[in-house]
Design an enzyme around this catalytic site. Structure first.
Site, PDB file in Angstrom:
ATOM      1  CB  SER A 191      -0.865  -0.019   1.254  1.00 38.54           C
ATOM      2  OG  SER A 191      -1.448   1.235   1.510  1.00 38.54           O
TER       3      SER A 191
ATOM      4  CE1 TYR B  29      -5.389  -1.703   4.133  1.00 41.52           C
ATOM      5  CE2 TYR B  29      -4.117   0.296   3.820  1.00 41.52           C
ATOM      6  CZ  TYR B  29      -4.735  -0.819   3.291  1.00 41.52           C
ATOM      7  OH  TYR B  29      -4.693  -1.066   1.943  1.00 41.52           O
TER       8      TYR B  29
HETATM    9  P1  NAP Z   1     -11.789  -5.109  -1.874  1.00 42.14           P
HETATM   10  O1  NAP Z   1     -12.566  -4.998  -3.140  1.00 42.14           O
HETATM   11  O2  NAP Z   1     -12.477  -4.905  -0.568  1.00 42.14           O
HETATM   12  O3  NAP Z   1     -11.048  -6.502  -1.904  1.00 42.14           O
HETATM   13  C1  NAP Z   1     -10.585  -7.164  -0.746  1.00 42.14           C
HETATM   14  C2  NAP Z   1     -10.738  -8.646  -0.980  1.00 42.14           C
HETATM   15  O4  NAP Z   1     -10.229  -9.359   0.163  1.00 42.14           O
HETATM   16  C3  NAP Z   1     -12.203  -9.024  -1.141  1.00 42.14           C
HETATM   17  O5  NAP Z   1     -12.304  -9.966  -2.179  1.00 42.14           O
HETATM   18  C4  NAP Z   1     -12.537  -9.606   0.203  1.00 42.14           C
HETATM   19  O6  NAP Z   1     -13.582 -10.527   0.174  1.00 42.14           O
HETATM   20  C5  NAP Z   1     -11.228 -10.296   0.536  1.00 42.14           C
HETATM   21  N1  NAP Z   1     -11.183 -10.607   1.966  1.00 42.14           N
HETATM   22  C6  NAP Z   1     -11.190  -9.747   3.003  1.00 42.14           C
HETATM   23  N2  NAP Z   1     -11.212 -10.413   4.156  1.00 42.14           N
HETATM   24  C7  NAP Z   1     -11.233 -11.731   3.838  1.00 42.14           C
HETATM   25  C8  NAP Z   1     -11.279 -12.931   4.605  1.00 42.14           C
HETATM   26  N3  NAP Z   1     -11.318 -12.914   5.946  1.00 42.14           N
HETATM   27  N4  NAP Z   1     -11.281 -14.109   3.949  1.00 42.14           N
HETATM   28  C9  NAP Z   1     -11.266 -14.152   2.598  1.00 42.14           C
HETATM   29  N5  NAP Z   1     -11.230 -13.060   1.812  1.00 42.14           N
HETATM   30  C10 NAP Z   1     -11.212 -11.858   2.442  1.00 42.14           C
HETATM   31  O7  NAP Z   1     -10.625  -4.051  -1.872  1.00 42.14           O
HETATM   32  P2  NAP Z   1      -9.302  -3.934  -2.774  1.00 42.14           P
HETATM   33  O8  NAP Z   1      -8.965  -2.506  -2.796  1.00 42.14           O
HETATM   34  O9  NAP Z   1      -9.422  -4.675  -4.038  1.00 42.14           O
HETATM   35  O10 NAP Z   1      -8.225  -4.645  -1.826  1.00 42.14           O
HETATM   36  C11 NAP Z   1      -7.352  -5.655  -2.264  1.00 42.14           C
HETATM   37  C12 NAP Z   1      -5.984  -5.459  -1.621  1.00 42.14           C
HETATM   38  O11 NAP Z   1      -5.421  -4.251  -2.113  1.00 42.14           O
HETATM   39  C13 NAP Z   1      -6.034  -5.320  -0.105  1.00 42.14           C
HETATM   40  O12 NAP Z   1      -4.921  -5.987   0.464  1.00 42.14           O
HETATM   41  C14 NAP Z   1      -5.912  -3.829   0.101  1.00 42.14           C
HETATM   42  O13 NAP Z   1      -5.406  -3.498   1.340  1.00 42.14           O
HETATM   43  C15 NAP Z   1      -4.973  -3.488  -1.025  1.00 42.14           C
HETATM   44  N6  NAP Z   1      -4.892  -2.077  -1.408  1.00 42.14           N
HETATM   45  C16 NAP Z   1      -5.982  -1.427  -1.929  1.00 42.14           C
HETATM   46  C17 NAP Z   1      -5.837  -0.099  -2.315  1.00 42.14           C
HETATM   47  C18 NAP Z   1      -6.959   0.681  -2.908  1.00 42.14           C
HETATM   48  O14 NAP Z   1      -6.807   1.885  -3.135  1.00 42.14           O
HETATM   49  N7  NAP Z   1      -8.105   0.107  -3.197  1.00 42.14           N
HETATM   50  C19 NAP Z   1      -4.612   0.547  -2.172  1.00 42.14           C
HETATM   51  C20 NAP Z   1      -3.556  -0.148  -1.638  1.00 42.14           C
HETATM   52  C21 NAP Z   1      -3.687  -1.468  -1.268  1.00 42.14           C
HETATM   53  P3  NAP Z   1     -15.112 -10.032   0.364  1.00 42.14           P
HETATM   54  O15 NAP Z   1     -15.502  -9.466  -0.967  1.00 42.14           O
HETATM   55  O16 NAP Z   1     -15.824 -11.279   0.739  1.00 42.14           O
HETATM   56  O17 NAP Z   1     -15.111  -8.992   1.425  1.00 42.14           O
END
Ligand code: NAP
Length: 257
Positions: A149, A162
């Site tokens: 991140s 986080y």
């Molecule tokens: P997201 O759409 O909320 O995706 C997160 C994914 O992780 C979802 O598929 C979620 O499943 C899954 N997850 C969470 N807890 C879980 C659990 N206990 N068991 C199984 N699956 C679980 O958000 P995203 O932005 O794509 O996030 C993906 C990664 O990118 C994360 O590590 C996040 O920290 C990182 N990130 C995101 C950003 C950003 O700007 N969006 C920036 C930097 C880093 P559910 O759909 O069932 O909740």
């Protein structure tokens, strides 16, 4: 082996949190590059499965709750049972909890640290045991790609667990690279900038924060999950065989500002 160093044909990738957002973008990009993909999710990732199969690659779903390390060995075993090997692991599943540091609860601390850091480590350990074991393929290196991140580099506000978890992901990426490079495994991370997903919905809806964020991004827009796919394919491929312990920012220029 293919003359195209970015070609993933014949490789098997595991992507956690594959039903939405960045995980879906990465799963589709790996499939487009030729990999078969195991989708790890706690809800049926039907859309991602269809998008992966539309590329001509194979998809397999492993249902698992990644809030504890309990499913880690099962994920590796089921992957090997289904596709014969595990070449690429993308540790993408992650959660965020927002509150002032003065009011932040132990529950919000533990929940985030468990998914974002503890499970990332123990799933990597389970995968690395396979990748470095006697069943390891001789012709390719194992690849582990962690999702870090901007808060691997910066402090952030109102997201203490986080920030701690993603800073930890940066450190662990380097530790695992140090220990596992000699065992034929590359460990690197991608640090996405501000990507429009569920994770950032609260920021996108907050007019002031949304404006402040956009003002700082040289590209002038939020990223899309598909913007992360190319970096994942690169780090998962033999084109990155000499890249170790690196945290690759894909941020529209945010950190350059
Ligand atoms: P997201 O759409 O909320 O995706 C997160 C994914 O992780 C979802 O598929 C979620 O499943 C899954 N997850 C969470 N807890 C879980 C659990 N206990 N068991 C199984 N699956 C679980 O958000 P995203 O932005 O794509 O996030 C993906 C990664 O990118 C994360 O590590 C996040 O920290 C990182 N990130 C995101 C950003 C950003 O700007 N969006 C920036 C930097 C880093 P559910 O759909 O069932 O909740």
């Amino acid at each position: 082996m293919s003359a195209n160093a970015f070609d993933l044909t014949g490789r098997t990738a595991v992507v956690t949190g594959a039903n939405t957002g960045i995980g879906q973008g990465i799963a589709v990009a790996l499939a487009q590059a030729g990999a078969d993909v195991v989708l790890v999710a706690r809800r049926d990732p039907a859309e991602t499965r269809r998008l992966v199969e539309d590329t001509g690659s194979r998809a397999h779903v492993v249902m698992a709750d990644l809030s504890s390390i309990e499913p880690c060995e099962r994920i590796v075993a089921e992957t090997v049972e289904t596709f014969g090997q595990l070449d690429i692991l993308v540790n993408n599943a992650g959660i965020i909890r927002r509150n002032d540091a003065l009011d932040f609860s132990e529950e919000d601390w533990d929940a985030v640290m468990d998914v974002n850091l503890k499970v990332l480590f123990f799933l990597s350990q389970a995968a690395a045991r396979h990748m470095s074991g006697s069943s390891r393929r001789e012709d390719t290196r194992g690849k582990i790609v962690n999702i870090a991140s901007m808060l691997t580099f910066q402090g952030g506000v109102r997201v203490p667990s986080y920030t701690a978890s993603k800073s930890g992901v940066g450190g662990l990426t380097k530790l695992m690279a140090n220990e596992w490079a000699p065992k034929g495994i590359n460990v690197n991370a991608i640090a996405p900038g501000y990507i429009a997903t569920n994770n950032t919905a609260a920021l996108q809806e907050d007019e002031t924060r949304n404006r402040q964020i956009l003002e700082r991004i040289p590209e002038g827009r939020w990223g899309n999950p598909s913007d992360i796919g190319g970096a994942a394919v690169f780090l998962a491929s033999s084109a990155a065989d000499y890249v170790q312990g690196h945290i690759l920012a894909v941020d529209g220029g945010w950190l350059a500002r």
